[in-house]
Design a protein around this motif. Structure first.
Motif, short mmCIF file in Angstrom:
data_model
loop_
_atom_site.label_atom_id
_atom_site.label_comp_id
_atom_site.label_asym_id
_atom_site.label_seq_id
_atom_site.Cartn_x
_atom_site.Cartn_y
_atom_site.Cartn_z
N UNK A 149 8.61 0.04 2.06
CA UNK A 149 8.43 -0.08 0.61
C UNK A 149 9.70 0.30 -0.14
N UNK A 150 10.33 1.44 0.25
CA UNK A 150 11.58 1.84 -0.42
C UNK A 150 12.64 0.75 -0.26
N UNK A 151 12.71 0.19 0.95
CA UNK A 151 13.73 -0.84 1.18
C UNK A 151 13.41 -2.11 0.40
N UNK A 152 12.14 -2.41 0.30
CA UNK A 152 11.73 -3.62 -0.41
C UNK A 152 12.17 -3.56 -1.88
N UNK B 2 0.81 -1.21 0.00
CA UNK B 2 0.00 0.00 0.00
C UNK B 2 0.85 1.27 0.00
N UNK B 3 2.16 1.14 0.22
CA UNK B 3 3.03 2.32 0.24
C UNK B 3 2.82 3.18 1.48
N UNK B 4 2.38 2.58 2.56
CA UNK B 4 2.16 3.33 3.79
C UNK B 4 3.45 3.39 4.61
N UNK B 5 3.61 4.46 5.36
CA UNK B 5 4.80 4.62 6.19
C UNK B 5 4.43 4.32 7.64
#
Ligand SMILES: Cc1ncc(COP(=O)(O)O)c(C=O)c1O
Length: 504
Positions: free
Chosen positions: A411-414, A128-131
């Protein structure tokens, strides 16, 4: 209360009834699945495995779903649990948690997430791109078990992150304790956030006054139930239920369909329907007997010197699952892994065993006899493996998780480039994978977090003590996947954790 016979249960369970009537009306199907219910004719070994597999489409209902049996069953579940929207998932609570993550906000939004979130929620955040802003889980000083998110920690997170969209909680925790959910939910609602509860381990909540209420009953906007964990349902059977005052029904529906199979197993769905009907008809009676059996088992196990078995009376009212049996061995000194091996040899495998803890799952499907045999076996196994009492771990694993710092969003790390490094060289690097002792699969490291000595110590200690390390590319922990140096300065490079109110 009237106890319905087999037909009585079917009368209130449209999918279960459809499963039973399938054999009589199937004819010669020219639909999938390819076994066409006659796999035994191809090879006798295939027959028993596929017996009972009835698809939803062209099985429980027509391919065009003309009978509406699934919608009818989901509607009955929604009414039972007081929801506006309900779907049955054959993808487990893993899928159900991802549905809620996809419904919670928009890419880039912050969400406040209990640090004991299951791996499925973390991957939901990636999708979902949630932080995430992590909410620490407080640890009970007496037993060393997690007891949930404190009001103070949520309050501070709400002040520090006024733009956050939702609160994601895990209630009950894997070891049976429940936060003060009503107070947390009221606080979150006052701040305009919705509250989504992973109640995977509490599908039986809300049917008996001695058990915690279910999450929707105490105001949550959505909850996830693993029917297969504590109710008599097929593996993978799960429900996701929501109230739509703060959540969008269409988004929920799209999120559900996005990650669900287009060929759901009707047998799994029918088992959810049947388990729901059973609880509606006989929940109070079955749960009463279960609580009584587990209470008696606790008393017997507490008679073993040094063994601690927390129960509902050790917590505020309604804050511990009366059906949860958590056997703590530190004070006795027996080694939990050796105890587990004995129990396996006696034909009584348990759900969780680490050096200090044994968690057998006891449900409404158990009888007094099976519980007695469990307690007999457990008592004998503990006595067979004496050892010196062990001190409490200096830092409970939940505290360690809470102070791991995030350098990037999951998400960025993934999606970042990554490399494999020897674990000794991983400290200070940004983790690129989920690493969790299993069960229960609650991560110690999440993609985007800076690897710390203490996190590695917890993981290697768990592995040394015989716990399986799950999800890591290298389960031996000799190496770890980390974000490549050139990708470390990606978006979201900022601290994302809220310090614990305990300050330790
Ligand atoms: C708290 C929690 N949530 C979700 C899940 C995933 O559930 P499932 O196995 O039904 O996919 C688990 C699994 O153990 C869990 O412990």
């Amino acid at each position: 209360m009237e106890v319905p016979g087999e037909d009585g249960l079917r009368a209130d369970a449209p999918l279960l009834a459809a499963w039973h009537s399938f054999a009589g009306r199937v004819g010669t199907p020219f639909t999938i699945p390819g076994h066409k219910t006659v796999a035994a004719a191809l090879d006798p070994a295939l027959g028993p495995v596929l017996a009972g597999d009835v698809p939803l489409y062209g099985g429980l209902d027509t391919v065009k779903l003309a009978g509406g049996v699934l919608a009818d069953a989901e509607d009955r579940a929604a009414r039972l649990w007081g929801a506006h929207w309900c779907r049955f998932s054959v993808g487990g609570s893993t899928h159900a948690n991802q549905v809620l993550a996809l419904a919670a906000g928009r890419p880039g939004d912050e969400v406040l997430v209990a640090r004991n979130a299951h791996r499925s929620t973390l991957l939901g955040l990636v999708l979902a791109g949630l932080t995430p802003v992590w909410l620490p889980t407080t640890v009970d000083k007496r037993f060393g078990i997690p007891i949930g998110v404190s009001i103070e920690d949520l309050s501070r997170a709400l002040t520090a992150h006024p733009g956050a969209r939702a609160v994601l909680l895990v209630e009950p925790s894997y070891l049976g304790a429940v936060s003060d959910r009503s107070a947390l939910i009221e606080l979150a609602h006052d701040a305009g956030l919705c509250v989504l509860v992973d109640q995977a381990w509490g599908a039986h909540f809300g049917f008996h006054p001695d058990y915690p209420a279910h999450a929707l009953a105490v105001g949550a906007d959505a909850m996830v139930l693993s029917a297969h964990k504590t109710l008599p349902a097929y593996s993978q059977a799960s429900l996701v239920l929501a109230r739509t005052d703060r959540l969008d029904r269409h988004r929920l529906e799209r999120a559900f369909e996005a990650a669900h199979t287009t060929s759901p197993a009707g047998s799994v769905l029918a088992s959810i329907d049947g388990a729901r009907a059973l609880m509606a008809a006989r929940g109070p009676e079955l749960l009463d007997a279960l609580a009584g059996r587990v209470a008696a088992a606790r008393d017997r196990l507490r008679a073993v010197p040094g063994v601690e078995v927390p129960g509902p009376a050790d917590f505020p009212p309604g804050r511990f699952d009366p059906a949860k049996l958590v056997v703590l061995l530190r004070g006795n000194g027996a080694d939990g892994i050796a105890v587990e091996q004995d129990l396996i040899a006696r034909g009584r495998p348990v759900e969780l065993a680490d050096q200090d803890t044994i968690v057998p799952i006891v449900t409404v499907a158990d009888t007094q006899d099976t519980v007695d045999r469990l307690v007999d076996g457990l008592t004998a196994a503990v006595r067979a493996h004496p050892g010196p009492p062990r001190p409490r771990p200096p830092r409970p694993v939940d505290d360690v998780r809470a102070d791991v710092r995030a350098a990037m969003t999951p998400r960025d790390a993934f999606f970042a480039d990554h490399e494999t490094v020897p674990v000794a060289r991983a400290v200070g690097r940004v983790c690129a994978e989920v690493v969790a002792p299993y069960p229960p699969g609650v991560p110690v490291l999440v993609p985007g977090e800076v690897v710390t000595d203490s996190a590695l110590a917890v993981l290697t200690g768990a592995r040394r003590a015989g716990t399986r390390i799950a999800y890591a590319a290298d389960p031996t922990l000799a190496t770890l996947l980390v974000v490549a140096r050139k990708s470390e300065t990606g978006r979201g490079a900022r601290p994302l954790a809220v310090p614990s109110a305990d300050g330790d």
